[in-house]
Design a protein around this motif. Sequence first.
Motif: not given
Length: 353
Positions: A1-16, A40-51
């Motif tokens: 588990m990752i707690h506290g502080g900012e976590m830098n995500v490898d944006r190139g690996k976020i495709r969906k 803006a952070a993931f311009p090439d990713a597919t972004i879905d929204f569940l509602v």
Amino acid sequence: MIHGGEMNVDRGKIRKLLVIKLRAVGDVVLSTAVLPNLRAAFPDATIDFLVERSCRDMIEGNDAVDNVIVFSKTGMNGARMLLDLRRARYDMVIDLLGNPRSALMTFASGARYRVGYDFRGRSYAYNVRVKPRGAEVHNVEFNLDALRRIGVPIVDTSPHVPLTGEDREFARREAEKLGLVGRCVIGINPGTNGPAKRWPAEKFAELGALLAGRLDARICVFWGPGEKPLADAIAGRIGDAAVVAPRTSLRQLGAMFERCSAVVSSDSGPMHIAAALGVPTVGIFGPVNPLLQGPYGKNARYVRKEELSCLGCNYYKSCPVGNSCMTELEAERVFGVVEELIDRCGLGKRVVR
């Protein structure tokens, strides 16, 4: 588990990527502030929204969203949804709701990054946990905290409601039918989902009469499911200066708000729609803290009976001390806030076209 502080995500690996905010209308509107930042952070990713279906219109058509996934609690939809989320193979899921159902959905997704708030009984679902500040900051900032946690820069804090040309054409036609064209129009939205949050109908009517008489305004009274009798009663008390809006969808309601110089509303989803569209909006508050849940934006204001010590009690459905925050709030005080906001926005002479 990752707690506290900012976590830098490898944006190139976020495709969906999936965002979860199932309900309610106002909460979903406020959550849309995360979307331009994710795009803006993931311009090439597919972004879905569940509602949930009742809030779908607040997301569908948003330029930052690729797919809207609608959740229904009926039948086997819940079980199928969990399986579908797993099969979708999301790289990241961000749960902005944090209730038991949304936590389970997030966990079931199996996403590499599962981002959610560290609420008791739900934190099992997340491997990136966000400190919840719901009692400290506005709900918009609460939502944006999830992005800060994963190192996404915040470039835009504005909620967004995606209206269509058809929505605006509907509003134009209805404004003509109601005789609003060429007039300064002020919208009144009296309905809300908790009786203790409802300013009395006679107070709304008194306010409407003040706005009509002193600002030479036409008053348009809006309503939602089950609220038509309330709207009729208020318009009847105001008299010839008032009209009752037609039945609308949520987006058609927003388009009609756009044709108003200002909107005065109970604490409700429509209030957040008006504010998100940049319409000068005054929210009437008592049991809820407007610093946390009030209308958001540079053209938004709130008003309440500041002398009372019990404000922000969170008794939505009933009040143990007579609901004085609503019954004692004067129409003159609300009028003063509306007049100041209209003057500040330079809308004193704005008319519907």
